[in-house]
Design a protein around this motif. Sequence first.
Motif, mmCIF file in Angstrom:
data_model
loop_
_atom_site.group_PDB
_atom_site.id
_atom_site.type_symbol
_atom_site.label_atom_id
_atom_site.label_comp_id
_atom_site.label_asym_id
_atom_site.label_seq_id
_atom_site.Cartn_x
_atom_site.Cartn_y
_atom_site.Cartn_z
ATOM 1 N N MET A 23 15.098 -89.810 40.816
ATOM 2 C CA MET A 23 13.906 -89.610 39.993
ATOM 3 C C MET A 23 14.234 -88.984 38.638
ATOM 4 S SD MET A 23 10.330 -87.704 41.086
ATOM 5 C CE MET A 23 10.152 -88.705 42.541
ATOM 6 N N TYR A 24 15.215 -88.094 38.601
ATOM 7 C CA TYR A 24 15.531 -87.421 37.342
ATOM 8 C C TYR A 24 16.953 -86.875 37.391
ATOM 9 C CZ TYR A 24 13.702 -83.719 40.396
ATOM 10 O OH TYR A 24 13.444 -82.896 41.473
ATOM 11 N N ARG A 25 17.438 -86.494 36.232
ATOM 12 C CA ARG A 25 18.748 -85.845 36.129
ATOM 13 C C ARG A 25 18.634 -84.396 36.581
ATOM 14 N NH1 ARG A 25 17.547 -88.992 31.876
ATOM 15 N NH2 ARG A 25 19.069 -90.480 31.048
ATOM 16 N N LEU A 26 19.698 -83.890 37.156
ATOM 17 C CA LEU A 26 19.683 -82.501 37.604
ATOM 18 C C LEU A 26 19.548 -81.553 36.421
ATOM 19 C CD1 LEU A 26 19.969 -80.420 39.855
ATOM 20 C CD2 LEU A 26 22.449 -80.550 39.565
ATOM 21 N N SER A 27 20.174 -81.897 35.294
ATOM 22 C CA SER A 27 20.120 -81.013 34.127
ATOM 23 C C SER A 27 18.697 -80.855 33.599
ATOM 24 C CB SER A 27 21.040 -81.536 33.024
ATOM 25 O OG SER A 27 20.698 -82.870 32.674
ATOM 26 N N SER A 28 17.931 -81.932 33.591
ATOM 27 C CA SER A 28 16.547 -81.843 33.102
ATOM 28 C C SER A 28 15.702 -81.000 34.048
ATOM 29 C CB SER A 28 15.944 -83.243 32.939
ATOM 30 O OG SER A 28 15.946 -83.946 34.163
ATOM 31 N N TYR A 29 15.933 -81.158 35.350
ATOM 32 C CA TYR A 29 15.200 -80.339 36.326
ATOM 33 C C TYR A 29 15.562 -78.864 36.169
ATOM 34 C CZ TYR A 29 14.454 -77.922 40.752
ATOM 35 O OH TYR A 29 14.120 -76.993 41.705
ATOM 36 N N PHE A 30 16.854 -78.588 36.067
ATOM 37 C CA PHE A 30 17.318 -77.204 36.013
ATOM 38 C C PHE A 30 16.750 -76.486 34.791
ATOM 39 C CE2 PHE A 30 20.414 -73.955 34.775
ATOM 40 C CZ PHE A 30 20.536 -73.245 35.960
ATOM 41 N N LEU A 31 16.818 -77.138 33.654
ATOM 42 C CA LEU A 31 16.328 -76.495 32.439
ATOM 43 C C LEU A 31 14.810 -76.330 32.477
ATOM 44 C CD1 LEU A 31 17.715 -75.386 29.931
ATOM 45 C CD2 LEU A 31 17.120 -77.490 28.736
ATOM 46 N N ALA A 32 14.106 -77.349 32.953
ATOM 47 C CA ALA A 32 12.646 -77.254 33.029
ATOM 48 C C ALA A 32 12.217 -76.166 34.006
ATOM 49 C CB ALA A 32 12.060 -78.604 33.452
ATOM 50 N N ARG A 33 12.938 -76.067 35.114
ATOM 51 C CA ARG A 33 12.568 -75.073 36.134
ATOM 52 C C ARG A 33 12.794 -73.655 35.631
ATOM 53 N NH1 ARG A 33 10.452 -72.208 38.930
ATOM 54 N NH2 ARG A 33 10.257 -72.142 41.197
ATOM 55 N N THR A 34 13.905 -73.427 34.946
ATOM 56 C CA THR A 34 14.200 -72.078 34.473
ATOM 57 C C THR A 34 13.342 -71.692 33.270
ATOM 58 O OG1 THR A 34 16.065 -72.987 33.209
ATOM 59 C CG2 THR A 34 16.546 -72.043 35.362
ATOM 60 N N ILE A 35 13.106 -72.628 32.370
ATOM 61 C CA ILE A 35 12.273 -72.326 31.202
ATOM 62 C C ILE A 35 10.819 -72.137 31.613
ATOM 63 C CG2 ILE A 35 11.330 -73.322 29.069
ATOM 64 C CD1 ILE A 35 14.049 -74.409 28.446
ATOM 65 N N GLY A 36 10.389 -72.897 32.625
ATOM 66 C CA GLY A 36 9.002 -72.782 33.076
ATOM 67 C C GLY A 36 8.664 -71.399 33.602
ATOM 68 N N ASP A 37 9.670 -70.662 34.064
ATOM 69 C CA ASP A 37 9.426 -69.320 34.582
ATOM 70 C C ASP A 37 9.466 -68.241 33.503
ATOM 71 O OD1 ASP A 37 9.135 -70.183 37.173
ATOM 72 O OD2 ASP A 37 11.254 -69.979 37.662
ATOM 73 N N LEU A 38 9.919 -68.594 32.303
ATOM 74 C CA LEU A 38 10.122 -67.581 31.270
ATOM 75 C C LEU A 38 8.842 -66.875 30.812
ATOM 76 C CD1 LEU A 38 12.904 -69.044 28.962
ATOM 77 C CD2 LEU A 38 13.079 -67.284 30.715
ATOM 78 N N PRO A 39 7.712 -67.574 30.646
ATOM 79 C CA PRO A 39 6.522 -66.853 30.155
ATOM 80 C C PRO A 39 6.199 -65.616 30.976
ATOM 81 C CG PRO A 39 6.134 -69.209 30.082
ATOM 82 C CD PRO A 39 7.447 -69.024 30.763
ATOM 83 N N LEU A 40 6.156 -65.769 32.302
ATOM 84 C CA LEU A 40 5.855 -64.608 33.128
ATOM 85 C C LEU A 40 7.023 -63.637 33.145
ATOM 86 C CD1 LEU A 40 3.811 -63.289 35.066
ATOM 87 C CD2 LEU A 40 5.063 -64.355 36.933
ATOM 88 N N GLU A 41 8.232 -64.163 33.199
ATOM 89 C CA GLU A 41 9.417 -63.301 33.258
ATOM 90 C C GLU A 41 9.529 -62.421 32.015
ATOM 91 O OE1 GLU A 41 11.382 -62.808 35.669
ATOM 92 O OE2 GLU A 41 10.888 -64.431 37.043
ATOM 93 N N LEU A 42 9.036 -62.885 30.888
ATOM 94 C CA LEU A 42 9.127 -62.109 29.653
ATOM 95 C C LEU A 42 7.826 -61.373 29.320
ATOM 96 C CD1 LEU A 42 11.150 -64.579 27.396
ATOM 97 C CD2 LEU A 42 11.999 -62.722 28.845
ATOM 98 N N ALA A 43 6.695 -61.901 29.761
ATOM 99 C CA ALA A 43 5.413 -61.263 29.447
ATOM 100 C C ALA A 43 5.260 -59.937 30.186
ATOM 101 C CB ALA A 43 4.258 -62.205 29.796
ATOM 102 N N LEU A 44 5.624 -59.920 31.456
ATOM 103 C CA LEU A 44 5.442 -58.699 32.238
ATOM 104 C C LEU A 44 6.348 -57.554 31.763
ATOM 105 C CD1 LEU A 44 4.865 -60.034 35.865
ATOM 106 C CD2 LEU A 44 3.209 -59.087 34.270
#
Length: 644
Positions: A468-489
């Motif tokens: 379905m997708y490349r591992l690199s695209s999944y990995f980057l999307a998954r880690t960046i998707g968590d950043l708003p909460l990880e940095l906001a708190l």
Amino acid sequence: MTSNSVVPTSETATTATTTITTSSPVEMVKPHHDHARSPSFLHLVLYPITLKFEDVVYKVKTKRNGACEKTILHGVTGKVCPGEILAMLGPSGSGKTTLLTALGGRLTGNLSGKITYNNKPFTGSVKRKTGFVTQDDVLYPHLTVTETLLFTAMLRLPESLSQNDKVEHVERVIAELGLTRCKNSMIGGPLFRGISGGEKKRVSIGQEMLINPSLLLLDEPTSGLDSTTAQRILTTIKRLASGGRTVVTTIHQPSSRLYHMFDKVVLLSEGSPIYYGPASTALGYFSSVGYSTSITVNPADILLDLANGIEPDAMQEYEQGENTENEQKLVRQKLITSYDTNILTSLKAELCSLDITNNDHAKEASTRNHVKSEQWCTSWWHQFKVLLLRGVRERRFESFNKLRIFQVISVAILGGLLWWHTPTSHIADRIAMLFFFSVFWGFYPLYNAVFTFPQERRMLIKERSSGMYRLSSYFLARTIGDLPLELALPTAFTIIFYWMGGLKPDPATFILSLLAVLYTVLVAQGLGLAIGAILMDLKQATTLASVTTLVFLIAGGYYVQHIPPFIVWLKYLSYSYYCFKLLLGIQYNEDDLYECSKGVYCHVADFPAVKSVGLHNLPVDLLIMATMLIGYRLVAYMALQKVR
């Protein structure tokens, strides 16, 4: 019985190499006016696949003794043509799922035999024409039915299709599978109620139908469903097969209604085939080899009894314990011998005598689309955007939940009250406050990140197996998707705690302190991702994270200031040590003084807790943390590549 009555000989004559033009997996039942709505999708061609498997053997090494091998499959042979449904029957542990996984090109290890798709081996082209529905419905619980199918369509359908085409295609699949009533309902999970089990199974089938598969493999599609829902699922599968698809399914205990919908049956007994042929002639075959029954019963029940080594009219003796294990072994051995004599020989001869012209046509059709099919159907950037959006949608409820926000804010306020406006002369308290910053934001994001990949392991395996997708695209999307909460708190935490604690009231110092905290958060998150990706087990990952954080806490430079030389290297592995040192370096310099006793001033740099870490070489510390930031994520990425 002759072998010709067991193995059909003309089943491929009309469908094996016919090129079928269709707009979607549901075109044969959709309204005629849809032809004008999505012309780009209408002209996609479905290439029929004739699946052959010969002498498939699979062995695994036993855990107790790696030198010993256990054979799971003992030379299974068969063929499925476009438009047919092949059902694999057998007791639990007979090798049905293993064989299905091998046919889907997803089985690794000691696999031998020959599996071909239009007389060609498994390739990326075949992979992208194959739909695989697992027994367990691996779906995101917080997405709706429409969102689940739409995100799948955006990832698996080519970018040449417009967004409107994909939306219309999803709507047609929803209508075909009878999901219109629940299309805006969430899938649901263990913690909250969603759609029913039958609807989840249809969503899983719908995900595979979106790619208009030529080969559809289903593992126990009716497991755990009531008879009416199971009938509806299999009726849908039958209709899909009638469109020219090759369908293979495992099934444990089908009702008589379901059994008669199968075209062919493979019956396995402890990994060995004891029947292959039309479902309608199975009872006749077993009668011809001496296993007839005098009562009317579901054919599937008779077949499963035989696969367990129980004669049709000996069930009463079995229930009373009179049918011994040796007798069951003798029955199974006799059935295996009969299969080799009456079915296998003619079956192998038939596989060798398939029409050469038909095979050439199939090969030519496959070659025309080979170059395009081997490539990813979507670009890396498109995959990243879709995965990022899907991740945000899925975690929109759990990420910004009130409990996590309350947890962080309450700790910040409580800490601010405990360290309320600490005087500069109370140097020990102020340094303890800075160490608390480094510890809390060194460990809190680590424990959150540890859960990331283990929780998504099944989904990652399922989607990566489908290409379905490349591992690199999944990995980057998954880690960046968590950043708003990880940095906001941590930002909110620092704003509250910093000013309540009475640290240096300088905007530049505050901003640098905040950046140091956020920097540590990213490093800690990377370590958590690495631990989770390496172990892929929540219990083991949390245990290792606990040990790691405890070591980092002790070696952080605050509690133990004179570490023995032979173990002093531990503190240089602790990012809490570097964060503590950075925060000290931001708040103080080597010339700063504090009132160590009444009227006496001492250098901050000489205070034991400060002296143990020092206030110099801060750029080097930043580089070391940068190495950790990148290194932990590289380790996590490489660990994910090995997930199977």
